[in-house]
Motif scaffolding. Structure first.
Motif, PDB file in Angstrom:
ATOM      1  N   ILE A  41       0.801  -1.218  -0.074  1.00  0.00           N
ATOM      2  CA  ILE A  41      -0.122   0.017   0.078  1.00  0.00           C
ATOM      3  C   ILE A  41       0.792   1.260  -0.127  1.00  0.00           C
ATOM      4  O   ILE A  41       1.873   1.379   0.916  1.00  0.00           O
ATOM      5  N   LEU A  42       0.633   2.082  -0.873  1.00  0.00           N
ATOM      6  CA  LEU A  42       1.221   3.360  -0.968  1.00  0.00           C
ATOM      7  C   LEU A  42       0.686   4.700  -0.041  1.00  0.00           C
ATOM      8  O   LEU A  42      -0.366   4.426   0.321  1.00  0.00           O
ATOM      9  N   PRO A  43       1.338   5.510   0.148  1.00  0.00           N
ATOM     10  CA  PRO A  43       0.804   6.555   0.743  1.00  0.00           C
ATOM     11  C   PRO A  43      -0.255   7.405   0.512  1.00  0.00           C
ATOM     12  O   PRO A  43      -0.390   7.441  -1.044  1.00  0.00           O
ATOM     13  N   PHE A  44      -1.286   7.585   1.046  1.00  0.00           N
ATOM     14  CA  PHE A  44      -2.587   8.117   0.425  1.00  0.00           C
ATOM     15  C   PHE A  44      -2.464   9.469  -0.032  1.00  0.00           C
ATOM     16  O   PHE A  44      -1.961  10.415   0.669  1.00  0.00           O
ATOM     17  N   THR A 182      16.200   8.633 -12.497  1.00  0.00           N
ATOM     18  CA  THR A 182      16.305   7.928 -11.347  1.00  0.00           C
ATOM     19  C   THR A 182      18.114   8.218 -10.745  1.00  0.00           C
ATOM     20  O   THR A 182      18.766   8.259 -11.739  1.00  0.00           O
ATOM     21  N   ARG A 183      18.278   8.173  -9.431  1.00  0.00           N
ATOM     22  CA  ARG A 183      19.523   8.105  -8.837  1.00  0.00           C
ATOM     23  C   ARG A 183      20.145   6.616  -9.335  1.00  0.00           C
ATOM     24  O   ARG A 183      19.294   5.571  -9.380  1.00  0.00           O
ATOM     25  N   GLN A 219      11.976   1.055  -4.811  1.00  0.00           N
ATOM     26  CA  GLN A 219      10.596   1.475  -4.133  1.00  0.00           C
ATOM     27  C   GLN A 219      10.754   2.877  -3.673  1.00  0.00           C
ATOM     28  O   GLN A 219       9.768   3.662  -3.954  1.00  0.00           O
ATOM     29  N   GLU A 220      12.174   3.680  -3.514  1.00  0.00           N
ATOM     30  CA  GLU A 220      12.041   5.011  -3.117  1.00  0.00           C
ATOM     31  C   GLU A 220      11.872   5.757  -4.208  1.00  0.00           C
ATOM     32  O   GLU A 220      11.461   7.017  -4.215  1.00  0.00           O
ATOM     33  N   GLU A 221      12.182   5.409  -5.384  1.00  0.00           N
ATOM     34  CA  GLU A 221      12.125   5.989  -6.704  1.00  0.00           C
ATOM     35  C   GLU A 221      10.831   6.182  -7.097  1.00  0.00           C
ATOM     36  O   GLU A 221      10.215   7.215  -7.754  1.00  0.00           O
ATOM     37  N   LEU A 222       9.759   5.294  -6.726  1.00  0.00           N
ATOM     38  CA  LEU A 222       8.381   5.277  -7.071  1.00  0.00           C
ATOM     39  C   LEU A 222       7.605   6.391  -5.843  1.00  0.00           C
ATOM     40  O   LEU A 222       6.949   7.283  -6.411  1.00  0.00           O
ATOM     41  N   MET A 223       8.079   6.358  -4.661  1.00  0.00           N
ATOM     42  CA  MET A 223       7.647   7.158  -3.642  1.00  0.00           C
ATOM     43  C   MET A 223       8.028   8.711  -3.992  1.00  0.00           C
ATOM     44  O   MET A 223       7.176   9.542  -3.944  1.00  0.00           O
ATOM     45  N   SER A 224       9.098   8.825  -4.530  1.00  0.00           N
ATOM     46  CA  SER A 224       9.357  10.255  -4.853  1.00  0.00           C
ATOM     47  C   SER A 224       9.046  10.736  -6.363  1.00  0.00           C
ATOM     48  O   SER A 224       9.124  11.982  -6.652  1.00  0.00           O
ATOM     49  N   GLY A 225       8.347   9.896  -7.211  1.00  0.00           N
ATOM     50  CA  GLY A 225       7.713  10.222  -8.298  1.00  0.00           C
ATOM     51  C   GLY A 225       8.669  10.166  -9.478  1.00  0.00           C
ATOM     52  O   GLY A 225       8.264  10.670 -10.752  1.00  0.00           O
ATOM     53  N   ASN A 226       9.711   9.568  -9.342  1.00  0.00           N
ATOM     54  CA  ASN A 226      10.841   9.478 -10.418  1.00  0.00           C
ATOM     55  C   ASN A 226      10.265   8.523 -11.403  1.00  0.00           C
ATOM     56  O   ASN A 226      10.446   8.582 -12.777  1.00  0.00           O
ATOM     57  N   ILE A 227       9.591   7.307 -11.074  1.00  0.00           N
ATOM     58  CA  ILE A 227       9.056   6.399 -11.942  1.00  0.00           C
ATOM     59  C   ILE A 227       7.591   6.151 -11.543  1.00  0.00           C
ATOM     60  O   ILE A 227       7.217   6.554 -10.688  1.00  0.00           O
ATOM     61  N   SER A 228       7.063   5.616 -12.293  1.00  0.00           N
ATOM     62  CA  SER A 228       5.427   5.290 -12.192  1.00  0.00           C
ATOM     63  C   SER A 228       5.352   3.887 -12.774  1.00  0.00           C
ATOM     64  O   SER A 228       6.104   3.239 -13.590  1.00  0.00           O
ATOM     65  N   LEU A 229       4.216   3.384 -12.061  1.00  0.00           N
ATOM     66  CA  LEU A 229       3.959   1.650 -12.513  1.00  0.00           C
ATOM     67  C   LEU A 229       2.759   1.539 -13.604  1.00  0.00           C
ATOM     68  O   LEU A 229       2.021   2.527 -13.391  1.00  0.00           O
ATOM     69  N   VAL A 230       2.931   0.861 -14.598  1.00  0.00           N
ATOM     70  CA  VAL A 230       1.893   0.662 -15.474  1.00  0.00           C
ATOM     71  C   VAL A 230       1.326  -1.065 -15.466  1.00  0.00           C
ATOM     72  O   VAL A 230       1.811  -1.624 -14.906  1.00  0.00           O
TER      73      VAL A 230
END
Length: 230
Positions: A41-44, A182-183, A219-230
């Motif tokens: 579950i991701l941040p609301f 991404t870093r 995981q951190e890259e998704l939280m920071s918005g650097n990547i998105s899932l499809v």
């Protein structure tokens, strides 16, 4: 409405187009896709959900105004389609989160990291689910088992961990699209803050990249918005 159709179009539709932000629709769509594809579950997205609800209310009022003013039915139907799309995205986003809560409720509740990602309503829902499930299992199953096996969380009292609690599989593979560079990351999950060294298992995504990768290292890259899932 008191004003004519021409005046209505010049003022009301412009206001409508401004408030029904394409950016927010895309952000809501991305949040829904990320939540659906992520194993945890991701941040609301509290601010986004609040804006979406306000915009949906405006859209409903606009569609009603079109119907009352006798505006072109085709135009009204197009706005109704926008309304239906926004409602679908919002409901789907919230529904996916509830499904994850139902699946991982015990794990979410014992982990502060996950509990802090819930909305106030979701936290109340989780607490209620845990209470109801625990009561149901106690009355129907656990009370009929030997004392050593009456735990909802453990197989027996000798278990050191909560081995009956399902957890998100963070090493599952996901399809990710790069939004911002991404870093540098190693595929084992470690991070290289400066230049790459001689190891050949490093990886970095640049905007436009579409990759199948293990979720945990990014995981951190998704939280920071650097990547998105499809």
């Amino acid at each position: 409405m008191a004003s004519g159709a021409g005046e209505w179009s010049a003022e009301q539709i412009d206001d409508y187009e401004t408030l029904i932000s394409t950016t927010d629709v895309e952000l809501l769509k991305r949040a829904w896709r990320n939540e659906k594809a992520s194993p945890e579950i991701l941040p609301f997205e509290e601010a986004l959900v609040k804006r979406a609800k306000e915009q949906i209310q405006l859209m409903e009022e606009t569609v009603d105004d079109f119907a009352e003013s006798g505006h072109d039915p085709l135009i009204a139907s197009l706005y109704q389609m926008d309304l239906d799309r926004a409602q679908f995205l919002l409901r789907s986003y919230l529904r996916v989160r509830l499904q994850k809560i139902e699946k991982f409720m015990f794990h979410i509740w014992k982990m502060d990291t996950y509990r802090n990602r819930l909305s106030i309503e979701e936290e109340k829902f989780t607490e209620r689910c845990i209470r109801d499930i625990g009561k149901h299992l106690e009355e129907t199953v656990l009370s009929k088992l030997p004392d050593n096996y009456q735990s909802v969380l453990k197989q027996s009292i000798i278990s050191e961990e909560d081995d009956m609690v399902p957890e998100p599989q963070l090493d599952t593979f996901v399809v990710a699209k790069c939004e911002r560079a991404t870093r540098p990351l190693y595929l084992d999950g470690s991070r290289q803050s400066a230049s790459f060294d001689s190891r050949d298992d490093h990886f970095q995504m640049v905007p436009g990249d579409l990759c199948i990768l293990r979720y945990r290292p990014f995981q951190e890259e998704l939280m920071s918005g650097n990547i998105s899932l499809v």
